[in-house]
Design an enzyme around this catalytic site. Structure first.
Site, mmCIF file in Angstrom:
data_model
loop_
_atom_site.group_PDB
_atom_site.id
_atom_site.type_symbol
_atom_site.label_atom_id
_atom_site.label_comp_id
_atom_site.label_asym_id
_atom_site.label_seq_id
_atom_site.Cartn_x
_atom_site.Cartn_y
_atom_site.Cartn_z
ATOM 1 N N LEU A 1 0.872 -1.175 0.000
ATOM 2 C CA LEU A 1 0.000 0.000 0.000
ATOM 3 C C LEU A 1 0.906 1.221 0.000
ATOM 4 C CD1 LEU A 1 -3.082 0.388 0.182
ATOM 5 C CD2 LEU A 1 -2.818 0.717 2.607
ATOM 6 N N ASP A 2 0.636 2.143 -0.895
ATOM 7 C CA ASP A 2 1.422 3.363 -1.048
ATOM 8 C C ASP A 2 1.454 4.225 0.202
ATOM 9 O OD1 ASP A 2 1.131 4.640 -4.408
ATOM 10 O OD2 ASP A 2 2.816 3.935 -3.199
ATOM 11 N N VAL A 3 2.372 5.174 0.212
ATOM 12 C CA VAL A 3 2.378 6.150 1.318
ATOM 13 C C VAL A 3 1.167 7.061 1.198
ATOM 14 C CG1 VAL A 3 3.655 8.065 2.294
ATOM 15 C CG2 VAL A 3 4.871 6.067 1.508
ATOM 16 N N ARG B 1 -3.774 5.590 -10.177
ATOM 17 C CA ARG B 1 -3.725 7.049 -10.398
ATOM 18 C C ARG B 1 -3.508 7.328 -11.878
ATOM 19 N NH1 ARG B 1 -0.189 6.811 -5.896
ATOM 20 N NH2 ARG B 1 -1.482 6.990 -4.043
#
Lengths: 261, 453
Positions: free
Chosen positions: A59-61, A198
């Site tokens: 999971l991204d920051v 994104r």
């Protein structure tokens, strides 16, 4: 964790010398159950000095949501869950009118465009096409020979899925909210990264002859784990973690059995 | 004292310069500066509120016959490029007008527009029987082209060319029909079996012929024309069906197995029934009535009509008693048939690759194709199939979301999926737009597409 009552000490059978009744002085061997002293906490020290914690899908920051962790022996289950190739569900929020270099709203501005010509209908048409092309990719990367009867049976039930490495595939998309310039999508995907989602928002903007940036990526489901099973920041304590593990055990077992057999 | 005041004056000047902003402090831009730069950026407009969706034509399949209408596939412009025999994925065809109707024959294509301009119909592909009319050759003014490589206008002998509109076109093996709104039906091409609706002339030479026949004698206005392999069907506003052409398989439905050279009315089970759609491509014909019943006649060697009869040729229209619900649309292929019901379900029967896996080769009773193939799932429950079309050994289905699914024998890449193998269940064709209509031929397909935005 170390303060919690531990397991009962192991017992073993030892033959101990004990004075024999009656014979006066002669020693006899009597079987007796005695605890193994090597297991005693005063001998061994605290039971847990470090814990092995493994992470599930990344999971991204900048993203938020469900993040699966495995503790100790649970790490083996993590690899099994990874091999199941289950879909993950995200809610992705977007904003029309801007394009940035890293596709999110905190990046450097590249371009600003108008967006008043965009309607919900046009957005849904684009989403239908995305779903369709990804459906085809699903069938192609699953490496099943399309000419067999079994491939047909699986395809009818919708169970064809790539069971190995594959590029990110989106199994379903739908528009949850649409209020210009903001919109929110629910995306079901496989083998993806948050930056890919994104980028997808950015490409949707381009397809609609405008531009879009992604404002929010939130994972609401990771395989069998949903937001209801997940622990928020206030519940990061031993009791809640233990309870959560207990609640999810059955679900994980059934899913693994169903998929991996 | 002088130095001190000078230094004080210098410091004062420096401080004043900084305060005025002429000396800019270095470092990363603050949020306020970013926001100001954001608001000052110019706004681009790529599409205004009045932007319209564009109509396009996409073609794919075998190109050496010229049927795709792209000359550079057959004769490349640059010397180093190689000719492209097969176009495996949809390729855009530039047309001058918006094409409202298209039809694929056996190696040729007709495109028609709804316009009032003088040029209404274009043709490309095989022209050995003048099925595309007379295309004057530029090298020899007396002869015509045998292969037409790009969409060329077909000169129709209209009485009022600036008022008549072309409604529909249809193509068979070597003949074609053009339906207009006020001047009847125009037929051209091979007439050795009377399929053009005029008397058969012995030893007629069809190549380079200028003859385009006009048919006007029907009981009411013709609203649909359909070409079979060597026969023609006409459906009128009153719901009657006329036929002419080759009849050895009974495909004219007139009760005999001979040639008919004048369009004659069909009776049998469709007498008195209001027929709303007719379909044919090979030697079998299907008709749908307004009440959802299906009638069939013609070739039945592939079990197309085996539900009512054991004979392999049926020369009178027979009602096919299927219990599948009210039928909305039917399409006939060479060996298989497909119908669409009012609920949006698709049924297939006949012989060949029917779309239910490699094990289902032939069936006399319609079998339903599971709707999950067309995208219907719990996530999107309101996807319905809107139209069904048939080529010689391929099937095509259009959903209400504008997606095109094809299956069947992939002859020379005609399915358009990008793969050269046959598809045993419905497979999506990636078209950059919403597919409005599709016409299937033997080895190529043409689709009319609307862009997304």
């Amino acid at each position: 964790l170390n303060a919690a009552p531990g397991r009962a000490l192991r017992q073993r059978v030892r033959f101990l010398p004990a004075p024999a009744p009656g014979s006066g002085g002669a020693v006899e061997l009597v079987a007796a159950r005695v605890p193994v002293l090597a297991d005693h906490p005063l001998v061994r020290g605290p039971r847990f000095r470090k814990l092995k914690i493994g992470a599930g899908h990344r999971l991204d920051v900048k993203a938020s949501g469900v993040f699966v962790l495995g503790i100790g022996h649970g790490n083996k289950l993590l690899t099994d869950l990874y091999n199941c190739h289950l879909t993950k569900v995200y809610t992705v929020g977007g904003l029309f009118g801007k394009a940035t270099d890293d596709f999110s709203d905190t990046g450097n501005l590249v371009e600003k465009t108008t967006f008043d010509h965009i309607t919900r209908e046009k957005l849904e048409r684009i989403l239908a096409v995305i779903q369709g092309t990804n459906q085809k990719a699903l069938l192609m990367y699953s490496n099943i020979d399309m000419k067999t009867q079994e491939a047909y049976e699986l395809a009818v039930k919708g169970l064809i899925r790539p069971m190995g490495k594959s590029p990110p595939i989106i199994t379903a998309v739908r528009c949850l909210q649409f209020a210009l310039p903001e919109f929110q999508l629910e995306i079901h995907c496989l083998h993806e990264t948050q930056q890919y989602l994104r980028k997808m928002v950015h490409e949707i903007g381009l397809e609609l002859k405008s531009s879009a940036v992604c404002t929010q990526v939130r994972r609401i489901r990771d395989g069998v784990f949903t937001v209801d099973d997940a622990l928020p920041r206030t519940q990061w304590n031993l009791q809640s973690i233990q309870e959560a593990i207990r609640n999810c055990q059955l679900k994980v077992e059934t899913e693994l059995e169903k998929t991996l057999g | 004292q002088d130095g001190g005041s000078l230094r004080g004056a210098m410091a004062g000047v420096a401080r004043r310069l900084l305060r005025r902003g002429l000396g800019v402090a270095a470092g990363p831009p603050s949020t306020r500066q970013l926001r100001e730069a954001d608001e000052a950026a110019p706004v681009f407009q790529y599409a205004g509120k009045a932007a319209r969706r564009k109509d396009r034509v996409f073609v794919w399949g075998f190109s050496f016959s010229g049927a795709l209408g792209i000359p550079s596939f057959v004769r490349p412009d640059a010397g180093c490029k190689k000719p492209r025999r097969i176009q495996p994925t949809p390729y855009r065809l530039e047309t001058e007008e918006k094409i409202s109707s298209a039809a694929c024959g056996y190696g040729f294509t007709l495109l028609a527009s709804n316009t009032r301009d003088i040029t209404k119909v274009w043709g490309m592909g095989l022209n050995k029987d003048s099925q595309l009319g007379f295309q004057r050759s530029r090298r020899d003014q007396t002869k015509g082209y045998e292969y037409v490589l790009e969409p060329s206008p077909i000169p129709l002998p209209l009485e009022k060319p600036q008022q008549t509109r072309v409604l529909q076109v249809s193509c068979g093996r070597a003949h074609s029909l053009v339906l207009t709104d006020s001047e009847g039906v125009f037929t051209m091409g091979n007439n050795s079996y009377g399929q053009c609706g005029r008397k058969v002339v012995e030893d007629e030479i069809y190549s380079g012929s200028h003859l385009i026949h006009q048919l006007k004698e029907f009981d009411s206005r013709v609203v649909q024309v359909v070409c079979g392999q060597d026969h023609s069907l006409f459906r009128t506003k009153k719901g009657t069906v006329y036929a002419c052409g080759w009849g050895a398989d009974g495909q004219t439905g007139l009760g005999h197995y001979n040639i008919t050279s004048v369009p004659t009315k069909l009776h049998g089970d469709i007498a008195g029934v209001n027929i709303v759609q007719v379909s044919s491509y090979g030697d079998c014909c299907l008709a749908v009535s307004d009440e959802g019943d299906v009638f069939g006649w013609g070739n039945s060697e592939y079990l197309q009509l085996a539900s009512v009869t054991e004979t392999t040729q049926v020369n009178v229209p027979r009602h096919l008693p299927f219990k599948i619900g009210k039928v909305k649309e039917a399409a006939c292929g060479g060996t298989g048939n497909i119908v669409l019901t009012e609920e949006g379900n698709v049924f297939v029967w006949g012989y060949g690759i029917l779309g239910k896996g490699p094990n289902l080769i032939e069936t006399a009773v319609p079998e339903m194709i599971p709707p999950s193939f067309f995208g219907r799932s719990d996530f999107s429950p309101d996807i319905r199939v809107a139209h069904v079309r048939c080529g010689l050994s391929q099937f095509a289905a259009l959903t209400n979301r504008g997606e095109l699914f094809v299956w069947g024998k992939n002859l020379r890449g005609c399915l358009g999926t990008g793969r050269m193998e046959d598809h045993y269940f419905p497979w999506r064709v990636t078209v950059p737009g919403e597919v409005v209509d599709v016409a299937c031929g033997v080895d190529h397909m043409v689709s009319m597409v609307r862009s997304f935005t």
